[in-house]
Design an enzyme around this catalytic site. Sequence first.
Site, PDB file in Angstrom:
ATOM      1  CG  HIS A 175      70.179   2.050  21.877  1.00 15.62           C
ATOM      2  ND1 HIS A 175      70.936   2.894  21.106  1.00 15.62           N
ATOM      3  CD2 HIS A 175      69.271   1.520  21.025  1.00 15.62           C
ATOM      4  CE1 HIS A 175      70.503   2.887  19.857  1.00 15.62           C
ATOM      5  NE2 HIS A 175      69.491   2.051  19.774  1.00 15.62           N
TER       6      HIS A 175
HETATM    7  O1  RIB Z   1      66.761   5.272  21.830  1.00 20.23           O
HETATM    8  C1  RIB Z   1      67.016   4.077  22.519  1.00 20.23           C
HETATM    9  C2  RIB Z   1      66.299   4.049  23.826  1.00 20.23           C
HETATM   10  O2  RIB Z   1      64.900   4.098  23.608  1.00 20.23           O
HETATM   11  C3  RIB Z   1      66.538   2.744  24.606  1.00 20.23           C
HETATM   12  O3  RIB Z   1      66.477   3.002  25.983  1.00 20.23           O
HETATM   13  C4  RIB Z   1      65.394   1.881  24.175  1.00 20.23           C
HETATM   14  O4  RIB Z   1      65.036   0.911  25.175  1.00 20.23           O
HETATM   15  C5  RIB Z   1      64.284   2.891  24.052  1.00 20.23           C
HETATM   16  O5  RIB Z   1      63.737   3.093  25.340  1.00 20.23           O
END
Ligand code: RIB
Length: 307
Positions: A236
């Site tokens: 992500h």
């Molecule tokens: O949904 C993924 C996000 O949420 C990423 O930034 C992970 O680190 C959490 O913060």
Amino acid sequence: MNKPRLIIDTDPGHDDAIALILAHHFADVVGITTVSGNTSVENGTKNAIRICDLLDTSTPVHRGASAPIASEPSFASEVHGVDGLGGIQLPDPSRSETSDRAIEFLLDSVDTDVWVVAIGPLTNIAQVLTRDKTWFDRIAGLSLMGGGPYGGNVTASAEFNIYFDPEAADVVFRANGNTLMSGLNLTHQVQISEAELESINRASPDDPRTDFIDQNFARIIETLRDLTGTSEVAMHDPCAVFAVTHPELFEFVPREVSVELDGTLTRGMTVVDERWRVTRKQSQIKVGYEVDADAVKTLIYQVLYGD
Ligand code: RIB
Ligand code: CA
């Protein structure tokens, strides 16, 4: 060619840790600001400094918001552990935070060649915009990991970074500044699997950094296997870094994006308008739909393992 200049706004976090390592390799990180999200902002600040120690860098770390604008924190302890890094053993931070004034740092230290990469909830960014409506004119742009056009992860409709502070996200998207949005539809295309990790040749297998990276992947994959049944982890937060350092690997298109604040089942949902409307062209928000996942993963493995 000069490296892009970045400020990373983060809630470290397993994938934040990978994003911080990659950002320090491919960019000039002029500062880190921390925000409550995966874990408390105190834990996140310590984790950010511990990761800087691992990288032997003195990047300033400024502590930011400890709670969402209009709700109580709902940390992602079930995914990132209470301490934000799944209890992985790392030496204590070598230094204390540079300041507890992340908002002032984001207001005063930006420049038209600095990208802000927001990979946690948008609480800090919203507070900056509330204090200075011209902020977007003073930065190169905002690359954020959050939301997505189709569904969520923390609820069926909301992604964690938006869900944690939807009021903040509403402020940011309404500002309609030069924004790259790496949502779940994009980041789920870049999956690191346990099998791939086992096949990677580690250039420095005994290096403390390699050991941390291995523990970090092992912990998050173990957690996600228990939660989802899969043995892979989506990159992500790294996507939001690569969207700036390697834009040629992505396709972003302008879309009007709104944030649901009141829905019983949809609070924190990013509503991406897919209708063909002439107003679409006026949107400065570019939503990511395509990524060369193989190229991104090759870069990740090269930096993390020297493969
Ligand atoms: O949904 C993924 C996000 O949420 C990423 O930034 C992970 O680190 C959490 O913060
Ligand atoms: Ca994050």
